[in-house]
Scaffold this motif. Structure first.
Motif, short mmCIF file in Angstrom:
data_model
loop_
_atom_site.label_atom_id
_atom_site.label_comp_id
_atom_site.label_asym_id
_atom_site.label_seq_id
_atom_site.Cartn_x
_atom_site.Cartn_y
_atom_site.Cartn_z
N PRO A 287 0.91 -1.07 -0.05
CA PRO A 287 -0.11 0.02 0.02
C PRO A 287 0.80 1.42 0.06
CG PRO A 287 -0.45 -1.64 1.60
CD PRO A 287 0.56 -1.73 1.16
N PRO A 288 0.47 2.42 -0.60
CA PRO A 288 1.14 3.50 -0.50
C PRO A 288 1.77 4.27 0.77
CG PRO A 288 -1.15 4.05 -1.07
CD PRO A 288 -1.15 2.67 -1.13
N GLN A 289 0.99 3.66 2.18
CA GLN A 289 1.55 4.24 3.00
C GLN A 289 2.98 3.49 3.41
OE1 GLN A 289 -1.42 3.09 2.34
NE2 GLN A 289 -3.07 3.91 3.97
N PHE A 290 3.33 2.64 2.63
CA PHE A 290 4.53 1.85 2.95
C PHE A 290 5.59 2.24 2.05
CE2 PHE A 290 1.46 -1.03 4.67
CZ PHE A 290 1.84 -1.59 6.25
N ALA B 211 3.55 12.75 -5.82
CA ALA B 211 2.99 13.91 -5.50
C ALA B 211 1.87 13.62 -4.02
CB ALA B 211 2.29 14.55 -6.40
N ALA B 212 1.20 12.43 -4.37
CA ALA B 212 0.07 12.25 -3.23
C ALA B 212 0.81 11.61 -1.96
CB ALA B 212 -0.84 11.23 -4.11
N VAL B 213 1.90 10.90 -2.08
CA VAL B 213 2.40 10.40 -1.01
C VAL B 213 2.98 11.59 -0.12
CG1 VAL B 213 4.38 9.10 -0.17
CG2 VAL B 213 2.94 8.05 -2.02
N LEU B 214 3.52 12.57 -0.85
CA LEU B 214 4.09 13.74 -0.26
C LEU B 214 3.06 14.22 0.77
CD1 LEU B 214 6.80 14.60 -2.91
CD2 LEU B 214 7.24 13.78 -0.49
N ARG B 215 1.93 14.49 0.10
CA ARG B 215 0.98 15.19 0.90
C ARG B 215 0.05 14.41 1.71
NH1 ARG B 215 -0.85 15.63 -4.79
NH2 ARG B 215 -2.85 14.31 -4.96
N ARG B 216 0.45 13.14 1.72
CA ARG B 216 -0.36 12.19 2.56
C ARG B 216 -1.81 12.05 2.24
NH1 ARG B 216 2.76 10.24 6.72
NH2 ARG B 216 4.83 11.58 7.16
N TRP C 276 -3.60 9.29 0.95
CA TRP C 276 -3.45 7.86 0.58
C TRP C 276 -4.37 7.46 -0.38
CZ3 TRP C 276 1.15 7.74 1.94
CH2 TRP C 276 1.72 8.07 3.32
N ASP C 277 -5.70 8.00 -0.40
CA ASP C 277 -6.61 7.76 -1.43
C ASP C 277 -6.09 7.87 -2.60
OD1 ASP C 277 -8.36 6.38 0.44
OD2 ASP C 277 -9.41 8.31 0.64
N GLY C 278 -5.59 9.13 -2.85
CA GLY C 278 -5.22 9.52 -4.18
C GLY C 278 -3.65 8.80 -4.40
N ALA C 279 -3.11 8.64 -3.60
CA ALA C 279 -1.88 7.59 -3.92
C ALA C 279 -2.04 6.28 -4.39
CB ALA C 279 -0.79 7.66 -2.79
N ARG C 280 -3.27 5.71 -3.77
CA ARG C 280 -3.56 4.47 -4.05
C ARG C 280 -4.28 4.37 -5.48
NH1 ARG C 280 -6.43 3.77 -0.18
NH2 ARG C 280 -5.01 3.06 1.22
N GLU C 281 -5.11 5.27 -5.87
CA GLU C 281 -5.57 5.57 -7.31
C GLU C 281 -4.49 5.79 -8.22
OE1 GLU C 281 -8.29 5.72 -10.21
OE2 GLU C 281 -8.44 4.67 -8.20
N ALA C 282 -3.64 6.62 -8.03
CA ALA C 282 -2.54 6.89 -8.89
C ALA C 282 -1.53 5.49 -9.30
CB ALA C 282 -1.62 8.00 -8.50
N LYS C 283 -1.37 4.85 -8.01
CA LYS C 283 -0.65 3.68 -8.07
C LYS C 283 -1.38 2.71 -8.99
CE LYS C 283 2.40 0.68 -5.23
NZ LYS C 283 2.83 0.60 -3.74
N ARG C 284 -2.65 2.35 -8.77
CA ARG C 284 -3.44 1.58 -9.66
C ARG C 284 -3.38 1.88 -10.86
NH1 ARG C 284 -8.00 1.30 -11.93
NH2 ARG C 284 -8.67 3.66 -11.34
N LYS C 285 -3.50 3.26 -11.36
CA LYS C 285 -3.45 3.61 -12.73
C LYS C 285 -1.96 3.09 -13.29
CE LYS C 285 -4.47 7.98 -13.52
NZ LYS C 285 -4.60 9.39 -13.36
N VAL C 286 -1.17 3.44 -12.73
CA VAL C 286 0.33 2.91 -13.08
C VAL C 286 0.34 1.46 -13.46
CG1 VAL C 286 2.68 2.61 -12.74
CG2 VAL C 286 1.71 4.78 -11.96
N GLU C 287 -0.27 0.49 -12.30
CA GLU C 287 -0.09 -0.78 -12.57
C GLU C 287 -1.16 -1.29 -13.76
OE1 GLU C 287 -1.00 -1.50 -8.66
OE2 GLU C 287 0.79 -1.16 -7.88
N GLU C 288 -1.97 -0.69 -13.87
CA GLU C 288 -3.27 -0.96 -14.85
C GLU C 288 -2.64 -0.81 -16.36
OE1 GLU C 288 -6.85 0.53 -14.56
OE2 GLU C 288 -7.68 -0.99 -12.96
N GLU C 289 -1.96 0.41 -16.49
CA GLU C 289 -1.20 0.66 -17.79
C GLU C 289 -0.03 -0.13 -18.23
OE1 GLU C 289 -0.25 2.84 -21.14
OE2 GLU C 289 -2.24 2.59 -19.93
N GLN C 290 0.46 -0.79 -16.92
CA GLN C 290 1.72 -1.88 -17.29
C GLN C 290 0.77 -3.27 -17.78
OE1 GLN C 290 5.64 -3.20 -15.14
NE2 GLN C 290 3.78 -3.30 -13.93
N ARG C 291 -0.29 -3.55 -17.00
CA ARG C 291 -0.75 -4.76 -17.63
C ARG C 291 -1.53 -4.67 -18.76
NH1 ARG C 291 -2.34 -4.96 -11.84
NH2 ARG C 291 -4.20 -3.50 -12.21
#
Length: 382
Positions: A53-56, A314-319, A321-336
């Motif tokens: 999760p982005p918190q880590f 950017a989302a992690v730096l401003r804490r 976490w919902d935004g970071a999780r969604e942004a991370k999901r977009k990166v992973e989905e684009e890779q798939r």
């Protein structure tokens, strides 16, 4: 392919001695969450596919961390490897440089796993460093660095193999680092210590194991032993102690002894003269490090780490976490999505900047396509 002018890369400070202390203080409240994260993971499990999760997450990719260990440093320990008048002086300088690539760890957080084809390109003075993620499963990263003034070349290929052992995670770093001192016709092969993240009995992060350095031409070798704390209550000894020696491959005679702490001072003793001198000072080398900055945005690749993970960081730096999780999901989905397209078209992915091979025992080798790394759009003050 260059980036969209509207997409702003996010560059963050490199890990340094003072930043480690602040980050460790902030991460200690993650212990219970980390324990809960691994409850469903059995001992010996392959963690290369585990998505944190982005918190880590630290707000940067592993590629950036690998690159930082080469270009983020006060002074020029890499260039000094060519300055020795003898092979013994040069391998001693290579030992100091190798120790300088050992960077602070932060318990409880980790960089992003790079996506396939992700790149990181940074310059510092005459040193140009280029990295590419050449495999995703298993994760394999390649690095090529050239310094035209020092006449030095570095080729680095590595793959971390993390395993959960019941009380923590140990990542063995497979692969090699080859440092070529072109002015002297010498090539040095180096290994790396293992990364240990302990959960029990005391949480912490350490480097552990033996680093081997050998000069193929002179026959000189070095061994550096990184020590971890005692397993008894996590006490005893220092988690940053380094002991080692320089010796000749044929005679096995120890020529110089090395002792100290990779996050403090390390001395070298010449056994012939008995002279003890300072080999490495971490406070002078890896403290108060400069943050890279973007100098030429018009030539920044869309695959650059700071671009790929910009929204997540950017989302992690401003804490957020919902935004970071969604942004991370977009990166992973684009890779798939891209992987599915290649599979449908029967297309094999190939790295852009390296050729790669894999031996029968599973070790990877990476060979740069170009002989020199060009200046980068991202720079660090030298």
């Amino acid at each position: 392919m260059f980036i969209d002018a509207e997409k702003t890369p996010v560059l963050t400070p490199p890990m340094s001695l003072e930043r480690r202390l602040a980050a460790e203080h902030q991460s200690l409240n993650l212990v219970q969450r980390i324990l809960s994260l691994f409850r469903s993971v059995g001992p010996g499990s392959d963690l290369t596919r585990l998505q944190l999760p982005p918190q880590f997450n630290l707000p940067k990719s592993h590629l950036q961390c690998y690159g930082e260990s080469v270009y983020s440093i006060a002074g020029d320990l890499l260039g000094q490897c060519s300055e020795g008048k003898t092979s013994l002086e040069r391998i001693t300088a290579v030992v100091a440089w190798s120790i300088s690539t050992t960077r602070p760890l932060v318990f409880g957080v980790s960089p992003y796993n790079p996506i396939l084809g992700e790149t990181h390109h940074v310059s510092r003075g005459s040193l140009n460093v280029l990295l590419e993620q050449v495999s995703h499963h298993p994760p394999v990263s390649a690095l090529h660095a050239t310094d035209s003034e020092a006449n030095v070349e570095l080729v680095w290929c590595q793959s971390p193999l993390p395993r959960f052992n019941g009380s923590g995670v140990e990542a063995v770093i497979k692969g090699y680092r080859r440092l070529n001192l072109l002015s002297h016709g010498e090539s040095y092969e180096l290994t790396a210590p293992s990364l240990v993240m302990k959960l029990l009995p005391m949480p912490g992060a350490e480097w552990n194991g033996t680093v081997h350095i050998r000069c193929l031409e002179s026959g000189l070798q070095a061994e550096l032993r990184y020590h971890r704390r005692s397993a008894v209550l996590g006490l005893g000894g220092s988690s940053s102690a380094v002991h080692g020696r320089i010796f000749h491959r044929d005679s096995k005679q120890t020529l110089r002894e090395i002792r100290g702490r990779w996050d403090g001072e390390i001395t070298v003793k010449d056994l012939a003269s008995g002279k003890v001198s300072l080999l490495y000072n971490a406070k002078a080398a890896i403290a108060q490090l400069e943050t890279p900055f973007l100098r030429n945005p018009e030539v920044l690749l869309a695959t650059e780490s700071a671009v790929v993970w910009a929204e997540v960081s950017a989302a992690v730096l401003r804490r957020d976490w919902d935004g970071a999780r969604e942004a991370k999901r977009k990166v992973e989905e684009e890779q798939r999505r891209r992987r599915a397209e290649r599979e449908n078209e029967g297309e094999l992915w190939e790295p852009k900047f390296f050729r790669i091979t894999q031996s029968k025992d599973g070790d990877w080798e990476c060979f740069p396509i170009a002989s020199n790394v060009p200046p980068a759009p991202i720079v660090v003050y030298s």
